[in-house]
Design a protein around this motif. Sequence first.
Motif, PDB file in Angstrom:
ATOM      1  N   GLU A   1      40.110  22.389  39.874  1.00  0.00           N
ATOM      2  CA  GLU A   1      38.877  21.844  40.458  1.00  0.00           C
ATOM      3  C   GLU A   1      38.237  22.807  41.447  1.00  0.00           C
ATOM      4  O   GLU A   1      37.012  22.840  41.593  1.00  0.00           O
ATOM      5  CB  GLU A   1      39.165  20.505  41.147  1.00  0.00           C
ATOM      6  CG  GLU A   1      39.293  19.371  40.157  1.00  0.00           C
ATOM      7  CD  GLU A   1      40.507  18.479  40.426  1.00  0.00           C
ATOM      8  OE1 GLU A   1      40.936  18.396  41.602  1.00  0.00           O
ATOM      9  OE2 GLU A   1      41.039  17.904  39.452  1.00  0.00           O
ATOM     10  N   GLY A   2      39.073  23.590  42.127  1.00  0.00           N
ATOM     11  CA  GLY A   2      38.539  24.598  43.051  1.00  0.00           C
ATOM     12  C   GLY A   2      37.639  25.578  42.310  1.00  0.00           C
ATOM     13  O   GLY A   2      36.537  25.925  42.755  1.00  0.00           O
ATOM     14  N   ASP A   3      38.100  26.005  41.145  1.00  0.00           N
ATOM     15  CA  ASP A   3      37.291  26.916  40.343  1.00  0.00           C
ATOM     16  C   ASP A   3      35.975  26.254  39.958  1.00  0.00           C
ATOM     17  O   ASP A   3      34.916  26.873  40.018  1.00  0.00           O
ATOM     18  CB  ASP A   3      38.046  27.300  39.057  1.00  0.00           C
ATOM     19  CG  ASP A   3      39.244  28.183  39.357  1.00  0.00           C
ATOM     20  OD1 ASP A   3      39.046  29.246  39.962  1.00  0.00           O
ATOM     21  OD2 ASP A   3      40.379  27.796  38.985  1.00  0.00           O
TER      22      ASP A   3
ATOM     23  N   THR B   1      25.612  38.059  46.646  1.00  0.00           N
ATOM     24  CA  THR B   1      24.986  36.838  47.165  1.00  0.00           C
ATOM     25  C   THR B   1      25.975  35.919  47.880  1.00  0.00           C
ATOM     26  O   THR B   1      25.617  34.814  48.276  1.00  0.00           O
ATOM     27  CB  THR B   1      24.330  36.037  46.025  1.00  0.00           C
ATOM     28  OG1 THR B   1      25.327  35.743  45.053  1.00  0.00           O
ATOM     29  CG2 THR B   1      23.201  36.808  45.368  1.00  0.00           C
ATOM     30  N   ALA B   2      27.223  36.360  47.990  1.00  0.00           N
ATOM     31  CA  ALA B   2      28.249  35.472  48.549  1.00  0.00           C
ATOM     32  C   ALA B   2      27.994  35.193  50.041  1.00  0.00           C
ATOM     33  O   ALA B   2      27.475  36.055  50.758  1.00  0.00           O
ATOM     34  CB  ALA B   2      29.630  36.092  48.364  1.00  0.00           C
ATOM     35  N   ALA B   3      28.350  33.968  50.479  1.00  0.00           N
ATOM     36  CA  ALA B   3      28.186  33.575  51.878  1.00  0.00           C
ATOM     37  C   ALA B   3      29.041  34.453  52.781  1.00  0.00           C
ATOM     38  O   ALA B   3      28.640  34.807  53.893  1.00  0.00           O
ATOM     39  CB  ALA B   3      28.553  32.110  52.049  1.00  0.00           C
ATOM     40  N   SER B   4      30.245  34.809  52.297  1.00  0.00           N
ATOM     41  CA  SER B   4      31.115  35.690  53.076  1.00  0.00           C
ATOM     42  C   SER B   4      31.979  36.482  52.098  1.00  0.00           C
ATOM     43  O   SER B   4      32.119  36.081  50.932  1.00  0.00           O
ATOM     44  CB  SER B   4      32.024  34.853  53.985  1.00  0.00           C
ATOM     45  OG  SER B   4      33.015  34.246  53.179  1.00  0.00           O
ATOM     46  N   PRO B   5      32.559  37.598  52.530  1.00  0.00           N
ATOM     47  CA  PRO B   5      33.413  38.371  51.622  1.00  0.00           C
ATOM     48  C   PRO B   5      34.547  37.532  51.059  1.00  0.00           C
ATOM     49  O   PRO B   5      34.877  37.663  49.873  1.00  0.00           O
ATOM     50  CB  PRO B   5      33.950  39.497  52.517  1.00  0.00           C
ATOM     51  CG  PRO B   5      32.941  39.637  53.610  1.00  0.00           C
ATOM     52  CD  PRO B   5      32.384  38.268  53.842  1.00  0.00           C
ATOM     53  N   ASP B   6      35.139  36.660  51.854  1.00  0.00           N
ATOM     54  CA  ASP B   6      36.248  35.823  51.377  1.00  0.00           C
ATOM     55  C   ASP B   6      35.794  34.858  50.295  1.00  0.00           C
ATOM     56  O   ASP B   6      36.462  34.688  49.263  1.00  0.00           O
ATOM     57  CB  ASP B   6      36.860  35.034  52.534  1.00  0.00           C
ATOM     58  CG  ASP B   6      37.869  35.905  53.288  1.00  0.00           C
ATOM     59  OD1 ASP B   6      38.118  37.041  52.792  1.00  0.00           O
ATOM     60  OD2 ASP B   6      38.376  35.462  54.342  1.00  0.00           O
ATOM     61  N   THR B   7      34.647  34.205  50.555  1.00  0.00           N
ATOM     62  CA  THR B   7      34.106  33.283  49.545  1.00  0.00           C
ATOM     63  C   THR B   7      33.812  34.061  48.267  1.00  0.00           C
ATOM     64  O   THR B   7      34.150  33.636  47.165  1.00  0.00           O
ATOM     65  CB  THR B   7      32.773  32.655  50.037  1.00  0.00           C
ATOM     66  OG1 THR B   7      32.894  32.407  51.424  1.00  0.00           O
ATOM     67  CG2 THR B   7      32.443  31.410  49.265  1.00  0.00           C
ATOM     68  N   GLY B   8      33.173  35.207  48.435  1.00  0.00           N
ATOM     69  CA  GLY B   8      32.817  36.027  47.277  1.00  0.00           C
ATOM     70  C   GLY B   8      34.043  36.397  46.466  1.00  0.00           C
ATOM     71  O   GLY B   8      34.019  36.343  45.226  1.00  0.00           O
ATOM     72  N   ARG B   9      35.118  36.725  47.158  1.00  0.00           N
ATOM     73  CA  ARG B   9      36.345  37.131  46.480  1.00  0.00           C
ATOM     74  C   ARG B   9      36.903  35.955  45.659  1.00  0.00           C
ATOM     75  O   ARG B   9      37.266  36.112  44.487  1.00  0.00           O
ATOM     76  CB  ARG B   9      37.362  37.586  47.527  1.00  0.00           C
ATOM     77  CG  ARG B   9      38.552  38.303  46.964  1.00  0.00           C
ATOM     78  CD  ARG B   9      39.341  38.981  48.079  1.00  0.00           C
ATOM     79  NE  ARG B   9      40.680  39.296  47.619  1.00  0.00           N
ATOM     80  CZ  ARG B   9      41.707  38.449  47.696  1.00  0.00           C
ATOM     81  NH1 ARG B   9      41.537  37.256  48.235  1.00  0.00           N
ATOM     82  NH2 ARG B   9      42.887  38.807  47.231  1.00  0.00           N
ATOM     83  N   ALA B  10      36.920  34.771  46.271  1.00  0.00           N
ATOM     84  CA  ALA B  10      37.426  33.577  45.577  1.00  0.00           C
ATOM     85  C   ALA B  10      36.527  33.244  44.383  1.00  0.00           C
ATOM     86  O   ALA B  10      37.013  32.894  43.295  1.00  0.00           O
ATOM     87  CB  ALA B  10      37.480  32.392  46.543  1.00  0.00           C
ATOM     88  N   GLU B  11      35.200  33.379  44.578  1.00  0.00           N
ATOM     89  CA  GLU B  11      34.274  33.091  43.470  1.00  0.00           C
ATOM     90  C   GLU B  11      34.479  34.068  42.319  1.00  0.00           C
ATOM     91  O   GLU B  11      34.413  33.698  41.146  1.00  0.00           O
ATOM     92  CB  GLU B  11      32.824  33.164  43.980  1.00  0.00           C
ATOM     93  CG  GLU B  11      32.438  31.966  44.832  1.00  0.00           C
ATOM     94  CD  GLU B  11      31.113  32.153  45.564  1.00  0.00           C
ATOM     95  OE1 GLU B  11      30.572  31.143  46.061  1.00  0.00           O
ATOM     96  OE2 GLU B  11      30.618  33.297  45.647  1.00  0.00           O
ATOM     97  N   LEU B  12      34.744  35.313  42.683  1.00  0.00           N
ATOM     98  CA  LEU B  12      35.004  36.340  41.682  1.00  0.00           C
ATOM     99  C   LEU B  12      36.201  35.967  40.799  1.00  0.00           C
ATOM    100  O   LEU B  12      36.161  36.079  39.570  1.00  0.00           O
ATOM    101  CB  LEU B  12      35.306  37.649  42.415  1.00  0.00           C
ATOM    102  CG  LEU B  12      34.808  38.938  41.794  1.00  0.00           C
ATOM    103  CD1 LEU B  12      33.328  38.865  41.521  1.00  0.00           C
ATOM    104  CD2 LEU B  12      35.119  40.099  42.738  1.00  0.00           C
ATOM    105  N   PHE B  13      37.263  35.511  41.451  1.00  0.00           N
ATOM    106  CA  PHE B  13      38.447  35.083  40.674  1.00  0.00           C
ATOM    107  C   PHE B  13      38.089  33.953  39.723  1.00  0.00           C
ATOM    108  O   PHE B  13      38.522  33.936  38.559  1.00  0.00           O
ATOM    109  CB  PHE B  13      39.570  34.640  41.617  1.00  0.00           C
ATOM    110  CG  PHE B  13      40.383  35.802  42.128  1.00  0.00           C
ATOM    111  CD1 PHE B  13      41.241  36.479  41.271  1.00  0.00           C
ATOM    112  CD2 PHE B  13      40.309  36.212  43.453  1.00  0.00           C
ATOM    113  CE1 PHE B  13      41.997  37.553  41.727  1.00  0.00           C
ATOM    114  CE2 PHE B  13      41.052  37.285  43.914  1.00  0.00           C
ATOM    115  CZ  PHE B  13      41.907  37.964  43.064  1.00  0.00           C
TER     116      PHE B  13
END
Lengths: 389, 121
Positions: free
Chosen positions: A20-22, A127-139
């Motif tokens: 669900e996170g994905d 376009t990510a809100a933060s590098p951490d968010t972007g990294r998780a979205e990338l996965f």
Amino acid sequence: MAPHEEHLFEEIKRYVGFDEGDEARLRAVGPRVVPHALAITDDFYRHILEHHDARRAITGGDAQVGSLKRTLVVWLRELFEGPWDLAYYERRARIGRRHVAIDLPQQYMFTAVSVIRDHLCRIVLDTAASPDTGRAELFSVNRLLDLELAIMLHTYRENSLARLQRTERLATFGQFAASIAHELRNPLGVIESSTFLLRKRVGDSSEPITRHIDKISAQVQLSNRIISSLLDLVRERPPTPRDVPVRELLTAAMEPLPATTTTIELDVPDEPLVLHVDLDQARQIVANLLSNGLEAAGPTGTVAVRVRPEGAAVLITVNDTGPGIDPTIRSRLFEPLVSTKVRGIGLGLALCRRLAERNGGTITVASGRLPGASFELRLPRAELAGGIS
Amino acid sequence: MSARRILVVDDNRDLAENLVEILEDAGFGADFFDDPARALHALVPGRYSLALIDLRMPGMDGVELHRALKQIDPALKAIAMTAFARDERVRCALGDGMLAVFSKPMNAASLIVQLREAVAA
């Protein structure tokens, strides 16, 4: 939907850890990607059209590219929409099956997804809100793209399994049919020889009787031809290819056709096109298509034969003005024992496909200029021998 | 006269009878057997100039029968008939010197032509 498909999608989601996170992250990414969908699509098809072999799978020109681009825009939008459920899987699998149908080599599917992956990753990071968010979205994006690849690969597997089943079915059917066919030749031999004697005994004087004898003889010959095509179908004679000018093939295929009032339109380019095929097997395919076309078109109809070079192949299209193909059997048209004809037993097209495949070619049903059935036979060109599929 | 006599061996009795009738019409003398063992038993050297033999028969196939007939009458010519054109026996028959193999259902007219040539040779 078959239970194993449900199992497959759930299983691969679990395997890549798609949860669900994905799903939430993908929904967040969607609105940032969708505005770029057209640009991604243009770039995607620019890559494909630059590549000779990948381009070969697209035979419909600009119109087809236009429609493929629209499909890809929708595909990109749906990628981030969810729900990623069985209906999603089915929609994606349908596109995969389309790749199989147009013979897109699997390696291009992978490299093409890589083009999309690059774009998506760049957009997500930019376009990510933060590098951490972007990294998780990338996965999450990568997990989903891997699922997409798995689905597409599965459609190739479905196709090869279906091919295998067809071959097995044909082998079993073949052994059974061959023994019956052979056995039938014994009684046919008695009928044939009795008819021969009967004809001599009644002489020429008895017209009504000889007319029936003629009918018996003709039907014995017909039965024997049916047996021969059945045995041809199950026989495993490997092709002995040689260079054959396409005109020689057409002449050989048309030579045994009965006299007909049906119009036969021949459209063959002036340039010398040479095939690399087993002449007798290729002749059987074309003769079969022609004789089906003539039968379907009827005495006042038309059969159009069109020859065109097409990459490593020569495309021979046989199109008629007959009633066309019953949509209910269209997908099974090339299976043995499937026929649209009232009197057909459904061996001709099965034989055609088998012979075409054995000669490194393909045969498909298409839509043509004339309203009836249209078949596209692709056979390898001599200069580029080695198979076209 | 006996030089033009044909021996027909086929376990399909109806076909064997028809063949005899066709051969007689064409001016040959002919006898038939629907049992290969009895054909073998009845063979007298010189009685037949040619044997017309079905390749698939129960008990003894056409190839075996032909070999056995040749033991008794080495001058006997032979032509095979078969409903199984791709049978391994076809290759054996030709390898053993049978003159031709006819596929069933046979064309009687061309069979007669071939027989005339074979007998005249």
